[in-house]
Structure formats: C-alpha cells, structure tokens
Write a protein that holds these residues in place. Sequence first.
Motif, PDB file in Angstrom:
ATOM      1  N   UNK A 298     -31.883-101.238 -73.679  1.00  0.00           N
ATOM      2  CA  UNK A 298     -30.923-102.303 -73.372  1.00  0.00           C
ATOM      3  C   UNK A 298     -29.952-101.908 -72.267  1.00  0.00           C
ATOM      4  N   UNK A 299     -29.785-100.601 -72.035  1.00  0.00           N
ATOM      5  CA  UNK A 299     -28.857-100.126 -71.006  1.00  0.00           C
ATOM      6  C   UNK A 299     -27.607 -99.477 -71.563  1.00  0.00           C
ATOM      7  N   UNK A 300     -27.617 -99.112 -72.837  1.00  0.00           N
ATOM      8  CA  UNK A 300     -26.433 -98.530 -73.482  1.00  0.00           C
ATOM      9  C   UNK A 300     -25.963 -97.268 -72.767  1.00  0.00           C
ATOM     10  N   UNK A 301     -26.885 -96.307 -72.593  1.00  0.00           N
ATOM     11  CA  UNK A 301     -26.510 -95.017 -72.003  1.00  0.00           C
ATOM     12  C   UNK A 301     -26.046 -95.178 -70.562  1.00  0.00           C
ATOM     13  N   UNK A 302     -26.711 -96.034 -69.807  1.00  0.00           N
ATOM     14  CA  UNK A 302     -26.335 -96.256 -68.402  1.00  0.00           C
ATOM     15  C   UNK A 302     -24.913 -96.794 -68.299  1.00  0.00           C
ATOM     16  N   UNK A 303     -24.619 -97.829 -69.090  1.00  0.00           N
ATOM     17  CA  UNK A 303     -23.287 -98.443 -69.037  1.00  0.00           C
ATOM     18  C   UNK A 303     -22.239 -97.495 -69.608  1.00  0.00           C
ATOM     19  N   UNK A 304     -22.577 -96.789 -70.681  1.00  0.00           N
ATOM     20  CA  UNK A 304     -21.632 -95.845 -71.284  1.00  0.00           C
ATOM     21  C   UNK A 304     -21.240 -94.757 -70.295  1.00  0.00           C
ATOM     22  N   UNK A 305     -22.200 -94.241 -69.517  1.00  0.00           N
ATOM     23  CA  UNK A 305     -21.899 -93.223 -68.501  1.00  0.00           C
ATOM     24  C   UNK A 305     -20.957 -93.765 -67.439  1.00  0.00           C
ATOM     25  N   UNK A 306     -21.185 -95.011 -67.022  1.00  0.00           N
ATOM     26  CA  UNK A 306     -20.318 -95.620 -66.014  1.00  0.00           C
ATOM     27  C   UNK A 306     -18.905 -95.810 -66.546  1.00  0.00           C
TER      28      UNK A 306
ATOM     29  N   UNK B 111     -10.622 -90.659 -76.260  1.00  0.00           N
ATOM     30  CA  UNK B 111     -11.370 -91.915 -76.233  1.00  0.00           C
ATOM     31  C   UNK B 111     -12.841 -91.521 -76.324  1.00  0.00           C
ATOM     32  N   UNK B 112     -13.463 -91.854 -77.438  1.00  0.00           N
ATOM     33  CA  UNK B 112     -14.840 -91.435 -77.704  1.00  0.00           C
ATOM     34  C   UNK B 112     -15.781 -92.588 -77.361  1.00  0.00           C
ATOM     35  N   UNK B 113     -16.820 -92.284 -76.612  1.00  0.00           N
ATOM     36  CA  UNK B 113     -17.813 -93.283 -76.232  1.00  0.00           C
ATOM     37  C   UNK B 113     -19.135 -92.881 -76.873  1.00  0.00           C
ATOM     38  N   UNK B 114     -19.728 -93.774 -77.647  1.00  0.00           N
ATOM     39  CA  UNK B 114     -20.999 -93.462 -78.296  1.00  0.00           C
ATOM     40  C   UNK B 114     -22.058 -94.462 -77.841  1.00  0.00           C
TER      41      UNK B 114
END
Length: 643
Positions: free
Chosen positions: A486-494, A549-552
């Motif tokens: 879905x693009x979770x990791x890509x958007x989370x990195x940005x 701020x934690x991003x998962x």
Amino acid sequence: MTEIPASGSMDEPIYKTDALIAEDIDAYLEMHQNKGLLRFITCGSVDDGKSTLIGRLLYDSKMIFEDQLAALEADSKRVGTQGQEIDFALLVDGLAAEREQGITIDVAYRFFTTEKRKFIVADTPGHEQYTRNMVTGASTADLAVILIDARKGVLPQTRRHSFLAHLIGIPHVVLAVNKMDLVDYDQSKFEHIVADYRSFAKSIGIDDFTAIPISGFKGDNITTAPSENTPWYKGPSLIDHLETVEIANTAAQEQSFRMPVQWVNRPNLDFRGFSGLISSGTARPGDAVRIVPSGKNSTIKSIVTMDGELEEAVAGQSVTITLADEVDCSRGDVISASDDPPEAADQFEATIVWMSDDKLIPGRGYQLKLATQTVNATIAEPKYEIDVNSLEHLAAKTLGLNGIGVAEVTTDRPITFEAYKDSRQLGGFILIDKITNATVAAGMIHFSLRRAQNVHWQATEISREQHADLKNQKPAVLWFTGLSGSGKSTIANMVEKKLNRMNRHTFLLDGDNVRHGLNKDLGFTEADRIENIRRVGEVAKLMADAGLIVITAFISPFRAEREMVRAMLPEGEFVEVHIDTPIEVAESRDVKGLYKKAREGKLKNFTGIDSPYEAPEKPEIRIDTTAMTPEEAADIIVDKLIG
C-alpha cells in the motif's frame, strides 16, 4: 362496615371486619416478602423432560393464570398431545423455533412460589451446541436438577452438564430420574442409574447429591404428596427438597465481609457513600474495613438504604456505606474486612469456558469483567483442554465453541479477586470481544501467579513529561496500517525525514525490520501476528515515554490489536494512519512477488488473500494513495501532527 365470611360452614359463619382483613393481608405480604429465594437450573440431555418438569412445577404451584391455562390446553391439542393431557413443556418453550422442533434452545427463566420459599428456575438447553447457554443459566444458581431419562440412563450430555455445574460451583445437585412411568416405576432401573451416576459424579468431585425418581408428565414425587407408584422410595419429593435445601446467601453471611463498589453516591456536598451489593459477610457501623486494591483503611460510619440506616447488613443486600475517613474509593474497588482482605494481582490461572463461534486467539486483547471491575486482558495459549466425557487433559493451542481449558490470564492493571471456589462473585469473570461487544467466554480464577506478586513497578525520578519537555515536543505514535504494497514504509520514511528537518526527535519501527530482530521468532499465523503487534506496541509505548515521536509501519490487520496499542497510551497520543489502497492496486505494485506466491498457494496466511484485513473504521488520518503522491501524503500527515 363490611363483614364477610372468613372461615367455617355456611350454617355457622365466622366474620371478619375490614380492619382484620387488612391485618391478614399485611401479614400475608410480610410473610411472602421475607421468604427466601432459591435459584436453580434444570439440565441434562435432549428430551429428558426439563421443560415438562418446570411446567409441572408451575402448574402444581398454581402459578398459571386461567387464560394461560386455556392457551396451554389449546396448544397441547394442536401439537398432538393425546386425550385431555396437558403438554407442560409448552409453558416454558417460548421460542417459536423451540415449539416447532420440540426442543429448548434459549435459557428460559420462570418464577414460582410456595408457602415456604420463592423460586427462580432456569430451563437450560440440552443440545451440545447450546452448552454456552447452560453456563449462563448456571452462573447464579444455588442448585442444579440433573435430569436423566429412565429409559436411556447416563448420557454424554448428562456428564457434560454435571461437570459444568460442579465447575461453576453450584453447591447442591439433585439427580432426577425422569419418565419412571415409561419403565413401570422399576426400582432396580432407578438404582442402577443412581449407581452409574454416583461413580461418574465422584470422579469429578461431586461427593453428595439427592436422587429422586419422578415423572414430570404424570407428576410422581414432584409435589409434597408421595407417589403411590414408588412405594419403595422413602426420600423427599422434589418440591420438599427445594423448599428445605440451604440457600447460598445463608452460607455467604458467614464469610469475611466483601462489597464491590458499584458507584459513588454523592447527591450533595454533605454526603459521600459507596453503593453496591454485599457479596459475603456482615457489616456493622464501627467495623474496620480496607479498600482493595489501594490498601487504604477506614471504619464504617453508617449503612444507608432507602428505608433508613441499618445497624447491620448481610450478604445479598444492596446498601450504601459511608466511611469515617475521606479515602480514595471508586467503582471497581472492593470494601472488605480489614483483617482479611482479598488479593489483588494482574496475572492468574483460570479455567476458561469458551462461548463464541470464533476461536480463542492467544495474545488478543479482550475486556475482562469481574464484579464491578472492567479491565483489558490477554489469554495465553491454553495449558490444556478438558475432555468432559473422559476428563482427560488434552494438548491445545486454542479453544473452540464450548471448549473448556486452563490458561493464564494477564490484565493491564491489578484486579481484586478471590479463588472461584471461595467466592463466585469475586472469582468468576466474563471476557468480552472489544470489537463486537459480544461475551465470548466465562472464566473461574484458580490462583494468582507468583510472578504477579514478585514483579513490581520501579519508581523513576524523571517523568515522561520531563522527557518530552527536554525534546521540546509532544510524544506521539503514528501507527501506519494498510495492505502489503500500500505504500506504508515509503510514506513513513518521508514523514520521518520531514520531521527530522523540523528538529523533531523520532524513531521509525518498520514491520520487516522488526522481524529481523525483536520478532524473529514469530511466524504469520493469526496468533503470531497478534503477538507481533503486542510487542511492537510495548516498544512504541516505551519510546513515547522517552518523549519520542514514534512512527510504525505494519500491516496490523486486526482492529482489536490496534485498539490494544491505543489503550496502552495516554489519550490523543495514538494516531492511526490508514494507508488506504485497493487490493488490486497494491497487488499491481507487488515488488516482492508476495501476492503472486499467495495466489499460487505458496505463501499461507497472507493478508488480503487467505487472511483478513480489518480496515480502520475511524482513523485519525486516512490517505488515499490513488489520489495523491507519497510526498503529498507525507505533507498531510506532518501538517496534522504538528498543526
């Protein structure tokens, strides 16, 4: 003044005035108001005559109105009862489906009374698939009437219901050998069934029971009159036994004082009391009490009811208690005798009776309700499942509908409890599914685990607020969820890059990366996915406590587990971000080739193919990746987070 005959013959009438009649009525009402109440259940195998027996009890105790009797007679003829006989089961089998099939499906509660006692009886289903309904009816019963068809003897469902009745802690058991009229009231047949049942009962811990030969259809040995058809039987009739057996509240009054607080009664600034039902013991003004789990001590100042203050209150009474000291006490706490308080712990062993069509999922978060306490809880993989027919302990990884097993239970905070064998009120609990709000299981606590007593929170000097102030930011957990691809990791990195450029302190937990270390021992079964999210949630909470701020970025397919993580954090710190991508779009990206393998059957338990994905219903942020670029999505998320 009105005068009416009170008694005597018409030749020599005895008259009473209106005042005397009023006195008689008052005395009659007082007598019935003060009569004890016995709750009991009827259970056994299919077509053993449970509903017929209850119908007979209602009929013989004159608890049927004339219009009900007329309808009963009409229904009896319609369903094919021979001659002028009444089908008493129709009084109880109220569901249309039950009347059509001639069986009991739901639990039917009926009230009746005699001169000596009031009764509430639960007619429980005989079919194995409705065993969960039987557990519901048995949970408040003082006595169980186990019916056996004299023609069939002890059956598997008889053993199942007997085991459950004993497990749930019903103190009194009556073995009613029914349909004796169909075996010509054969004494040897009755004695053979009793011996057979006694052998089984002893093996499960039922040391004493009362056996009575009856006929629900004919009425033998049900009312006070002994049946002429069983001259060889010298024991009590069923109603005689029900009128004289000890009621649970009597025994409960002899135990230590316990009152779970249902609500804090504060009608004005001058009054503060604690209301609830006394589950055991006796309370008097001046008694020393302890509030559990806080451990605060005080004394009872007064005991208040609608009718005024009491000098004494006992088990079974609902009262409001005021205390001599201003102590912290609220709903869920237990007011107890100060010298004998109940335990408080967050881990314990319990017997679980599973009542849902969906299987138990070890590690999944459920709500646990015990007395007036409601907490979050998880159930470990069962230690074993019990075969109620053979009493064997079987290896099990889960429990299905009507399954009974022993497992460890962990709650998110200490609860006040006692072993179920000592207190049904403080030892019995139910489990509730957080999503559907359905009751999925009943449980009986054995004991707290030693580690629950040996592991304590270590007080720290630096608070989570100080950690956050040092970083000049508000802690948060950005929880990205969505299908694979879905693009979770890509958007989370940005998002993390943008926050980093804004001098925010962050940390990114990615699903694939975590499985290389912290969760490398977990697979992709439903239970493993739940444990995967639980561990990540605990780590994210610790990082948020440190002010980060934690991003998962996890698929995290189940709503219940996402809600479990939300419950770990203070309100407002969990931000659910749904990366909403249609499965066909996610599959077209398939850079890892996972969808292709799943379609070919080479990859089991893949979300969206052979494992479900439960989309968020009300996420804080929803990103439609078909309508924007990853860069635009990241800007939206950062703007909503930072404001």
